[in-house]
Scaffold this motif. Structure first.
Motif, mmCIF file in Angstrom:
data_model
loop_
_atom_site.group_PDB
_atom_site.id
_atom_site.type_symbol
_atom_site.label_atom_id
_atom_site.label_comp_id
_atom_site.label_asym_id
_atom_site.label_seq_id
_atom_site.Cartn_x
_atom_site.Cartn_y
_atom_site.Cartn_z
ATOM 1 N N THR A 1 5.660 76.921 5.302
ATOM 2 C CA THR A 1 6.415 76.587 4.108
ATOM 3 C C THR A 1 7.899 76.514 4.457
ATOM 4 O O THR A 1 8.504 77.521 4.841
ATOM 5 N N PRO A 2 8.495 75.318 4.405
ATOM 6 C CA PRO A 2 9.930 75.182 4.751
ATOM 7 C C PRO A 2 10.774 76.102 3.884
ATOM 8 O O PRO A 2 10.595 76.179 2.670
ATOM 9 N N GLY A 3 11.666 76.804 4.515
ATOM 10 C CA GLY A 3 12.517 77.741 3.799
ATOM 11 C C GLY A 3 12.009 79.168 3.844
ATOM 12 O O GLY A 3 12.714 80.091 3.417
ATOM 13 N N MET A 4 10.785 79.354 4.360
ATOM 14 C CA MET A 4 10.224 80.698 4.429
ATOM 15 C C MET A 4 9.518 80.966 5.747
ATOM 16 O O MET A 4 9.771 81.953 6.411
#
Length: 398
Positions: free
Chosen positions: A321-324
């Motif tokens: 998950t982009p950002g995580m």
């Protein structure tokens, strides 16, 4: 009966042995061959008393599944990637209405950019939709778990999603042991819905629920999922008694005894991981591997037991998950909270990039210095060059 066949046709044949009454489909790579094989069986008459519905879209396919299952028919479909996203609204409706639909997901990346190869992005996009999610590691399991999926769905009143890696399994020709019809009939009784739409006994399904009861409805779904944690192991044992194979279950611990470092993963990559773990164990290293066969509901207690005694768990996953970072990693961290076990996150195999034995050796070699999440086999030079280019453009705009 032993057969040499590809994973898709093997699943199609296994689903046919379950005597579905409705198969609703819309083609999308890499699952198309599954429903194609079922269409041939229906047309030839080998799969009798079954309606094969070729719909105009994935949304239509799942909507037809909802109608047929609500009317009391054993119902099946399959999809992948963007097809899953296109049917997403209906996916939630199916679970919310408690309909025991079985769906195969030939796991594939979700674009953009367009990519038809394997990772687990599609399954992760609906992990909170209220479906039981099972993952298989080879084509024999693909057959066996689909048979169990119908019984599981119909005994709990919940839809079940069987995830098999696109191309790696769907298009792989291997020898499988196809069950006999008599065996499947002994394991899977005729479908007896505990509720259905019947003009002679009308009920309302899928109605509006306001704030006064919506929370209770969601908790009811949660309690049903929790029951699955007891039902899945029991059905695995019942299956083994008839078919003589270990298939399904919550988690699979691939080596007995404790180990300092345990690799936790899902899907077909465990095959490569086990080879590397064997090599490292032969060299005296304290390593092991565990597969999550059930992802939803998350098998917290089974995982804690499987990694008991470990100093470190490394979560290797084909989702991100982009950002995580890692998605499965977050579930494992929550499951192992309070155990004192360090949990590391490693991403690999996105968009079909091969996860090689060398990649997994690198994973184990980096355990002592890993901070944050790591992406295996990342082309850092290309990434850094593009970040520099984008930054220059954005700096001028800002």
């Amino acid at each position: 009966m032993l057969k040499q066949m590809d994973g898709s046709y093997a699943v199609g044949e296994a689903v046919a042995l379950c005597r579905p009454q409705v198969v609703s489909c819309y083609p999308i790579t890499p699952q198309t061959h599954i429903v194609e094989s079922l269409g041939k069986l229906v047309k030839s008459g080998e799969l009798a008393d079954c309606s094969f519905m070729n719909m105009e879209s994935e949304f239509g396919a799942m909507s037809a599944c909802i109608g047929s299952s609500a009317a009391g028919s054993r119902t099946y479909t399959a999809t992948s990637s963007q097809g899953m996203l296109f049917m997403a609204e209906a996916v939630y409706n199916a679970s919310g209405m408690g309909l025991p639909i079985v769906m195969t997901v030939g796991n594939r990346a979700v674009g953009s950019p367009l990519n038809i190869w394997n990772d687990h992005s599609d399954a992760m996009s609906v992990r909170d939709a209220g479906w039981i999610q099972l993952f298989v590691e080879n084509n024999q399991q693909s057959i066996d778990v689909h048979i169990q999926a119908f019984r599981l769905a119909e005994s709990l009143g919940l839809p079940v999603m069987v995830n098999m890696d696109g191309f790696i399994l769907t298009h792989a020709y291997v020898r499988v042991d196809m069950p006999e019809q008599e065996q499947v009939d002994r394991f899977l009784p005729p479908f007896q819905p505990f509720q259905k739409l019947d003009p002679q006994d009308p009920v309302t399904m899928g109605a509006l629920v306001g704030p006064e009861a919506f929370t209770e409805v969601r908790m009811l779904a949660h309690k049903r999922m929790e029951r699955a944690l007891d039902v899945i192991p029991a059905q695995m044992e019942a299956f083994a008694n008839i078919f003589g194979r270990d298939s399904g279950g919550l988690v699979k611990k691939h080596y007995e005894g404790e180990a300092d470092t345990v690799l936790v993963t899902m899907g077909s990559v465990i095959g490569t991981a086990k080879e590397v773990v064997n090599e490292l164990r032969d060299q005296g290293e304290s390593v092991s591997a565990v597969t999550l066969r059930t992802y939803r509901p998350f098998p917290t207690e089974a995982l804690r037991e499987a990694v008991n005694g470990a100093k470190r768990v490394v979560v290797l996953e084909k989702s991100f998950t982009p950002g995580m970072g890692g998605i499965v990693y977050q579930d494992v961290v929550a499951a192992l909270a309070g155990t004192g076990i360090e949990v590391q996150s490693v991403i690999a195999g996105l968009g079909g990039r091969p996860v090689t034995r060398e990649s997994i050796r690198t994973l184990f070699a980096g355990c002592d210095k890993r901070t944050g999440f790591e992406v295996l086999d990342l082309d850092h030079a290309t990434l850094d060059r593009e970040i520099t280019r984008e930054s220059a453009v954005l700096d001028r705009i800002i």
